[in-house]
Write a protein that holds these residues in place. Structure first.
Motif, short mmCIF file in Angstrom:
data_model
loop_
_atom_site.label_atom_id
_atom_site.label_comp_id
_atom_site.label_asym_id
_atom_site.label_seq_id
_atom_site.Cartn_x
_atom_site.Cartn_y
_atom_site.Cartn_z
N GLN A 50 0.81 -1.21 0.00
CA GLN A 50 0.00 0.00 0.00
C GLN A 50 0.85 1.27 0.00
N TYR A 51 2.02 1.23 0.62
CA TYR A 51 2.81 2.45 0.67
C TYR A 51 3.33 2.87 -0.71
N GLY A 104 -5.33 -3.45 13.77
CA GLY A 104 -4.21 -4.01 14.51
C GLY A 104 -3.70 -5.30 13.90
N GLY A 105 -2.60 -5.81 14.48
CA GLY A 105 -2.06 -7.09 14.05
C GLY A 105 -0.89 -7.00 13.10
N LYS A 106 -0.79 -5.92 12.34
CA LYS A 106 0.31 -5.74 11.40
C LYS A 106 0.73 -4.29 11.42
N PHE A 107 2.01 -4.05 11.19
CA PHE A 107 2.47 -2.68 11.08
C PHE A 107 3.58 -2.58 10.06
N ASN A 108 3.78 -1.37 9.54
CA ASN A 108 4.78 -1.14 8.50
C ASN A 108 5.45 0.20 8.77
N THR A 154 8.17 1.39 7.41
CA THR A 154 8.55 2.03 6.15
C THR A 154 7.37 2.77 5.55
N GLY A 155 6.21 2.14 5.57
CA GLY A 155 5.02 2.79 5.06
C GLY A 155 4.65 4.03 5.85
N ALA A 156 4.79 3.97 7.18
CA ALA A 156 4.48 5.14 8.02
C ALA A 156 5.42 6.29 7.69
N THR A 157 6.68 5.97 7.43
CA THR A 157 7.65 7.01 7.06
C THR A 157 7.28 7.66 5.73
N ILE A 158 6.89 6.84 4.77
CA ILE A 158 6.47 7.37 3.47
C ILE A 158 5.20 8.20 3.63
N GLY A 159 4.29 7.74 4.49
CA GLY A 159 3.08 8.51 4.75
C GLY A 159 3.40 9.87 5.34
N ALA A 160 4.39 9.93 6.22
CA ALA A 160 4.80 11.22 6.80
C ALA A 160 5.37 12.14 5.73
#
Length: 351
Positions: A15-16, A278-282, A284-290
């Motif tokens: 998704q990212y 919940g249950g999964k996190f990313n 790298t994706g959070a950084t790209i979202g920022a």
């Protein structure tokens, strides 16, 4: 060809990737208005790279920090609405200390330690309310969200506090190899936290809590300890973001510092592909979202969109991006392509 097609589909399922596409499109819009938008200059006086891209990187650093902590909290099926308030408390504590201290590196380090220490304590309070008292994360962090600014007002006696310290200012305004120090620090923290949760069992335990708390407990996962750790990390990263935001202007604004940053953090997490269930996190994706949110904010200003229409503009971009990330929408496009593609002709072979 089939292998290449499968590879492309595999990339698009991340998704990212759509966040990266959105960043490129926003930059393209800005370039269409001003062809020199992406140009980067060099300031020989301080050895700094200058330009719109550098400004975006600097603005993305605080959002990256709060998005990291929020990502881990969301992975446990929780939420942290207090990150903006923790930011202002960290900024208030550091500015109040520096206002009465000398312009020395020691004072800057003391202010930094105080700000981050208070932030961790506030994060632990959230963790205790969730894991020990048993309150819902939404309620617990909402209480801290409302109380945090009150704590900041108590620290500063209700006044916006300014201070002078060259070392503390350098944290947000300095440069390393031409890049903003604040962004370099943010990237290092992302890498360190990523190594911590992916090179150890910590990440798996966090995801296990979010997927099935009962099964995680039977597997020997200390749910209470994990929740305390996750909320403490969220408080710490929010405190770092507060230091970044405050050090850039060496002033804490009780009303505006960290205002609505929790919304940006949640958006960055969702854009990055972390499910709010919940249950999964990313990370790298959070950084790209920022980075996307920082690019979007800068684009809004660059295009001259009025402040009253800014929230609507951001909402439209985020909604379109979330639709592109939706599995159901992607399946709809795939189904239409399959229907529109003519069936292959089968040649009869004579016996």
């Amino acid at each position: 060809m089939t292998g290449q097609s499968d590879g492309i589909k595999g990339v698009l399922k991340r998704q990212y990737v759509w966040g990266i596409v959105a960043i490129i499109l926003l930059l393209a819009v800005n370039v269409a208005k001003d062809a020199s938008y992406l140009s980067i200059g060099y300031n020989a006086s301080n050895g700094a790279l200058v330009g719109n891209v550098i400004d975006i990187l600097r603005a993305a650093a605080p959002v990256m920090m709060i998005a990291l902590g929020m990502c881990l909290v969301v992975a446990t099926s929780g939420i942290d609405l207090s990150v903006g308030s923790v930011m202002v408390v960290a900024g208030a504590a550091s500015m109040e200390l520096l206002a009465g201290a000398g312009n020395t590196p020691g004072a800057a380090l003391t202010a930094l330690a105080l700000a981050l220490g208070i932030s961790v304590v506030l994060g632990l309070v959230n963790g205790v309310l969730v894991s020990v008292v048993g309150l819902q994360p939404f309620i617990s962090t909402l209480v801290m969200m409302l109380a945090g600014r009150g704590v900041a007002k108590v620290i500063t006696s209700g006044q916006n506090t300014a201070a002078t310290n060259d070392t503390f200012r350098w944290i947000a305004n300095g440069y390393v190899l031409g890049l903003p120090v604040v962004f370099v620090f943010a990237v290092l923290i992302v890498v360190l936290l990523g190594l911590l949760v992916r090179r150890s069992a910590l990440g798996l335990m966090i995801e296990a809590i979010g997927m099935d708390p009962a099964a995680a407990r039977l597997a020997g996962v200390n749910r209470r300890g994990m929740l305390l750790a996750v909320y403490a990390i969220s408080g710490l990263t929010a405190g770092i973001a507060g230091v970044f935001a405050t050090a850039s202007v060496m002033t804490v604004d009780i009303s505006r510092t960290g205002d609505q940053m929790e919304m940006d953090a949640i958006l960055a997490v969702v854009i990055g592909g972390t499910s709010l269930a919940g249950g999964k996190f990313n990370l790298t994706g959070a950084t790209i979202g920022a980075l996307l949110i920082a690019t979007l904010d800068k684009t809004v200003v660059f295009l001259g969109i009025s402040s009253s229409a800014t929230p609507a503009f951001k909402a439209i971009v985020i909604v379109v991006l979330c639709l592109l990330q939706s599995q159901r929408v992607r399946q709809l496009f795939v189904r239409r392509r399959t229907i529109s593609r003519p069936a292959p002709l089968v040649k009869e072979v004579a016996a």
